[in-house]
Design a protein around this motif. Structure first.
Motif, mmCIF file in Angstrom:
data_model
loop_
_atom_site.group_PDB
_atom_site.id
_atom_site.type_symbol
_atom_site.label_atom_id
_atom_site.label_comp_id
_atom_site.label_asym_id
_atom_site.label_seq_id
_atom_site.Cartn_x
_atom_site.Cartn_y
_atom_site.Cartn_z
ATOM 1 N N MET A 15 -10.138 94.793 -38.381
ATOM 2 C CA MET A 15 -9.580 93.562 -38.914
ATOM 3 C C MET A 15 -8.171 93.341 -38.367
ATOM 4 S SD MET A 15 -10.518 91.072 -40.713
ATOM 5 C CE MET A 15 -11.759 91.565 -41.897
ATOM 6 N N TYR A 16 -7.896 92.092 -38.099
ATOM 7 C CA TYR A 16 -6.578 91.772 -37.566
ATOM 8 C C TYR A 16 -5.867 90.791 -38.489
ATOM 9 C CZ TYR A 16 -8.167 93.875 -33.215
ATOM 10 O OH TYR A 16 -8.620 94.732 -32.278
ATOM 11 N N LYS A 17 -4.562 90.722 -38.314
ATOM 12 C CA LYS A 17 -3.802 89.802 -39.142
ATOM 13 C C LYS A 17 -2.919 88.922 -38.276
ATOM 14 C CE LYS A 17 -3.114 91.273 -43.896
ATOM 15 N NZ LYS A 17 -2.174 91.870 -44.861
ATOM 16 N N CYS A 18 -2.895 87.683 -38.626
ATOM 17 C CA CYS A 18 -2.027 86.746 -37.925
ATOM 18 C C CYS A 18 -0.592 86.985 -38.369
ATOM 19 C CB CYS A 18 -2.465 85.325 -38.249
ATOM 20 S SG CYS A 18 -1.315 84.097 -37.628
ATOM 21 N N LEU A 19 0.297 87.054 -37.413
ATOM 22 C CA LEU A 19 1.695 87.327 -37.760
ATOM 23 C C LEU A 19 2.377 86.098 -38.333
ATOM 24 C CD1 LEU A 19 3.019 89.621 -34.926
ATOM 25 C CD2 LEU A 19 2.231 90.207 -37.197
ATOM 26 N N ASN A 20 1.772 84.970 -38.167
ATOM 27 C CA ASN A 20 2.381 83.734 -38.641
ATOM 28 C C ASN A 20 2.002 83.423 -40.076
ATOM 29 O OD1 ASN A 20 3.925 81.345 -38.342
ATOM 30 N ND2 ASN A 20 2.027 80.209 -38.168
ATOM 31 N N CYS A 21 0.704 83.335 -40.321
ATOM 32 C CA CYS A 21 0.248 82.952 -41.656
ATOM 33 C C CYS A 21 -0.210 84.159 -42.472
ATOM 34 C CB CYS A 21 -0.869 81.913 -41.557
ATOM 35 S SG CYS A 21 -2.365 82.511 -40.776
ATOM 36 N N ARG A 80 -3.641 97.760 -40.031
ATOM 37 C CA ARG A 80 -3.926 99.186 -40.220
ATOM 38 C C ARG A 80 -4.666 99.413 -41.532
ATOM 39 N NH1 ARG A 80 1.714 102.192 -38.599
ATOM 40 N NH2 ARG A 80 1.816 101.529 -36.440
ATOM 41 N N PRO A 81 -5.746 100.095 -41.458
ATOM 42 C CA PRO A 81 -6.484 100.421 -42.684
ATOM 43 C C PRO A 81 -5.704 101.420 -43.515
ATOM 44 C CG PRO A 81 -7.436 101.530 -40.782
ATOM 45 C CD PRO A 81 -6.367 100.610 -40.256
ATOM 46 N N LYS A 82 -5.768 101.220 -44.811
ATOM 47 C CA LYS A 82 -5.030 102.119 -45.686
ATOM 48 C C LYS A 82 -5.730 103.464 -45.819
ATOM 49 C CE LYS A 82 -3.162 98.280 -48.340
ATOM 50 N NZ LYS A 82 -3.169 97.598 -49.647
ATOM 51 N N VAL A 83 -6.992 103.429 -45.516
ATOM 52 C CA VAL A 83 -7.768 104.661 -45.629
ATOM 53 C C VAL A 83 -7.376 105.631 -44.514
ATOM 54 C CG1 VAL A 83 -10.086 105.616 -45.763
ATOM 55 C CG2 VAL A 83 -9.645 103.267 -46.519
ATOM 56 N N VAL A 84 -7.405 106.870 -44.843
ATOM 57 C CA VAL A 84 -7.080 107.889 -43.840
ATOM 58 C C VAL A 84 -8.125 107.855 -42.736
ATOM 59 C CG1 VAL A 84 -6.693 110.347 -43.456
ATOM 60 C CG2 VAL A 84 -6.061 109.292 -45.648
ATOM 61 N N LYS A 85 -7.651 108.106 -41.552
ATOM 62 C CA LYS A 85 -8.556 108.081 -40.419
ATOM 63 C C LYS A 85 -9.741 109.007 -40.626
ATOM 64 C CE LYS A 85 -5.290 106.906 -36.758
ATOM 65 N NZ LYS A 85 -4.652 107.408 -35.522
ATOM 66 N N LYS A 86 -10.861 108.469 -40.261
ATOM 67 C CA LYS A 86 -12.061 109.306 -40.360
ATOM 68 C C LYS A 86 -12.153 110.192 -39.120
ATOM 69 C CE LYS A 86 -14.791 106.062 -43.075
ATOM 70 N NZ LYS A 86 -15.985 105.199 -43.091
ATOM 71 N N VAL A 87 -12.256 111.439 -39.357
ATOM 72 C CA VAL A 87 -12.331 112.372 -38.230
ATOM 73 C C VAL A 87 -13.789 112.599 -37.856
ATOM 74 C CG1 VAL A 87 -11.781 114.678 -37.411
ATOM 75 C CG2 VAL A 87 -10.242 113.508 -39.013
ATOM 76 N N LEU A 88 -14.027 112.326 -36.606
ATOM 77 C CA LEU A 88 -15.397 112.546 -36.129
ATOM 78 C C LEU A 88 -15.578 114.019 -35.806
ATOM 79 C CD1 LEU A 88 -15.811 109.454 -33.824
ATOM 80 C CD2 LEU A 88 -16.595 109.752 -36.160
#
Ligand SMILES: [Zn+2]
Length: 45
Positions: free
Chosen positions: A1-7, A35-43
């Motif tokens: 997911m991405y976020k627009c820096l403007n709106c 950035r996801p708040k969840v801790v990175k999933k380790v493969l």
């Protein structure tokens, strides 16, 4: 997911339209990875 820096709205970017990165809401061209708040999933296979 991405976020627009403007709106600040969440923007879904598909690979097909990756060349045209633009906010569908306000037309802003700077989109940042949300950035996801969840801790990175380790493969670990
Ligand atoms: Zn926007």
């Amino acid at each position: 997911m991405y976020k627009c820096l403007n709106c600040g709205k969440e923007v879904r970017l598909e690979l097909k339209t990756a060349k045209k990165i633009i906010c569908p809401y306000c037309g802003y061209r700077i989109i940042r990875k949300d950035r996801p708040k969840v801790v990175k999933k380790v493969l670990s296979d």
